[in-house]
Scaffold this active site. Structure first.
Site: not given
Ligand code: BDP
Length: 605
Positions: A164, A417-418, A472, A474, A478, A511, A556, A575
């Site tokens: 992203d 990351n992720e 992370n 959300y 999300y 995040e 984030w 964000k």
């Protein structure tokens, strides 16, 4: 193995930054670096090329580009060892001097040095760089690569970012001509061993030199320039008393001054700044200098108007000033190693850094539909057996640790990351990566990877590898979109599950965030409004404060940033708690009140 380029009594660094000639390599046409680049286009270096013109073909170009300029070498330098230093070239570079290929480097976020004595003369010389911004399943970051043919049958490259942020490319960091003596200091490894109670430290210093020499002198100087320790061996332990510790937001830097002597003369000298501090993750806490630290801060990007991902030191200074004003103390170099200049600035300013590799996009398909993806996370997915990034991954771990090993600001290595650590094969992929990082780091800092929301407690296969859990999440964005009550419940349940499963591992968020359009308001707590962003952060804070082993919040994102096109993004990711030009949104005000009232140490216990 390369020192940050600085002039010293024996070394000369000349900047090659400025205006370079530039061109896209057109399909089916290979440029010949033996002749001058025939173009009327120019680009500023260092910077991304994408946003410097008003030409869509340049901004969206996938493939090869050429940079070229002439540079002068003073005759007095030609007896020295000459190299070209690139702070980074994103993502892959072939470098030619006076038409000869002098080297190649792959990986867009770490530096490289290329020797040039054999191909240059005193006076005017020409450097040409062929650069590729292509990404695929072998590179980091990971890109989805495809090809089509144009009307003449030539191949046209396409890269769809599996992550992203916009795939900015170019000569992103300083380009320098570095002149050193032929007998030169190659590398300096500094590893202080501190006794916190007695305020003493044994500073281990290992210096490697390219060639034989007669004598080496190592001096440690304090901030007043007083010599506080000395040694005369390339592998030395220097004991210091009344040690000044490097503290978060209270930096103290010593200088290690190295001098190499041959035939009675100083042949090379270099000074490496360093800080003395300890870091440790244990018993559900993250300790800096023996005290439980609480991370307050951000995931960031190297991302500014016009410069793109090019180094922007004024923004670096401003960002750290904003960070300090917020009451924050830390950030993560999401999702790639930042410039060495930024690391040095953080050393000086006492900013705590989680240093991350460019291993982003290690998942089957990057997609914003997290609830859909959660439902379909298929354990039999062959992703980890098919991916081919192992070699690039080892290389970036080596290059990042080799560059940043002495930085006091770096307290954690983030290996990725992720990544899809909820899938089969991820442990087998990551175990050797963690082993490598731990082996290479002289200071044995804690290691982690940043865990994706699909990989909840119990589902994740790689948590055993980490020293600190970096999540992370959300909830309220999300998933549970607009429903902060349910979000709070689900988030608390997940955090408690992690704490129960891994009671010794400290937990932090790396995040959490909500897209917010600056200036948009709502009396009904609508997502995208400034009010919603404030309430989202309030909800998170209430949950964090209930969890004993929760040791840090990095939201984030610090600022809005540019991304690839997509129906979930309007001129990028919104964000930020600051806009892309660093104006505060309402959440910045609320968070600064929260963070200014949270101490750096002993917040939880
Ligand atoms: C996470 C990524 C980050 C994205 C963020 C988001 O780590 O790069 O920008 O979510 O969706 O998946 O805003």
């Amino acid at each position: 193995m390369m020192l940050f380029p600085t002039s010293t009594a024996t070394r000369t660094v000349t900047s090659l930054n400025g205006i370079w000639n530039f061109d896209l390599q057109q399909p089916g046409r290979e440029n010949n670096p033996q002749t001058k680049l025939s173009t009327d286009k120019v680009m500023a270096v260092p910077a991304s090329f994408n946003d410097q013109t008003v030409d869509e073909d340049i901004r969206e170009h996938s493939g090869y580009v050429w940079y070229e300029r002439e540079f002068e070498i003073p005759a007095i330098l030609t007896d020295q060892r000459l190299t070209l230093h690139f702070g980074s070239a994103t993502h892959e570079a072939w470098v030619y001097v006076n038409g000869d290929l002098i080297g190649h480097h792959k990986g867009g976020f770490t530096p490289f040095d290329l020797p040039i004595n054999d191909v240059v003369e005193a006076g005017t010389n020409r450097v040409s760089v062929k650069l590729s911004n292509l990404l695929d399943q072998t590179t980091l970051p990971v890109g989805n690569y495809s090809e089509t043919k144009d009307e003449n049958g030539n191949i046209v490259h396409h890269v769809d970012e599996n992550f992203d942020f916009f795939n900015y490319a170019g000569l992103h960091r300083n380009v320098e001509l570095v002149a050193t003596p032929w007998t030169y200091i190659n590398d300096i490894i500094i590893n202080p061993d501190v006794n916190l109670d007695e305020e003493i430290a044994d500073v281990n210093i290992a210096v490697s030199v390219s060639d034989d020499y007669d004598e080496i002198k190592i001096k440690i100087k304090d901030e007043d320039g007083q010599t506080v320790g000395e040694a005369s061996d390339a592998d030395s332990v220097i004991s210091l008393s009344n040690v000044h510790l490097w503290q978060p937001l209270g930096a103290y830097l010593y200088d290690a001054e190295i001098t190499i002597i041959k035939d009675g003369n100083t042949v090379d000298t270099y000074t490496e700044p360093f800080g003395i501090r300890t870091v440790e993750a244990k018993d559900g806490q993250f300790l800096i200098n023996g005290k439980p630290f609480y991370f307050k801060g951000f995931g960031k990007h190297e991302d500014t108007y016009v410069n793109g991902k090019g180094i922007n030191e004024a923004y670096n200074v401003l960002d750290l000033n904003l960070l300090k004003q917020m009451g924050a103390n830390s950030f993560r170099t999401s999702h790639y190693p930042y410039s060495e200049e930024m690391m040095r600035l953080c050393d000086r300013e006492g900013i705590v850094v989680i240093d991350e590799t460019p291993a982003v996009g290690l998942m089957p398909a990057f997609n914003f539909d997290i609830s859909g993806a959660m439902a379909s996370a298929d354990k039999k997915n062959p992703f980890w057996h098919d991916i081919d990034t192992q070699e690039a991954h080892k290389q970036v771990i080596e290059e990042m640790i080799s560059r940043d090993k002495n930085h006091a600001c770096v307290v954690i290595w983030s290996i990725a990351n992720e990544p899809a650590t909820f899938l089969d094969g991820s442990y087998e992929y990551f175990a050797p990566m963690f082993e490598l990082a731990r082996k290479l780091d002289p200071q044995k800092r804690p290691c982690t990877f940043v865990n994706i929301m699909l990989s909840t407690a119990g589902k994740d296969r790689c948590t055993d590898l980490v020293d600190i859990l970096a999540l992370n999440r959300y909830y309220g964005w999300y998933i549970n979109t607009g429903d902060l009550k349910t979000a709070a419940k689900d988030q608390e349940a997940e955090l408690r599950a992690w704490q129960e499963l891994y009671p010794d591992k400290p937990i932090m968020f790396t995040e959490f965030g909500a897209d917010t359009v600056a200036g948009m308001h709502s009396a009904y707590n609508e997502p995208f409004s400034e009010e919603y962003q404030v309430n989202y952060y309030k909800m998170n804070a209430e949950v964090f404060d209930k969890i004993d082993n929760f040791v840090g919040e990095q939201l984030w994102n610090f600022a809005d940033f540019q991304t690839k096109f997509g129906i979930q993004r309007v001129q990028g990711n919104k964000k930020g708690i600051f806009t892309r030009s660093r104006e505060p949104k309402a959440a910045a005000i609320w968070l600064s009140q929260r963070w200014n009232s949270i101490p750096n140490f002993n917040y939880k216990k």
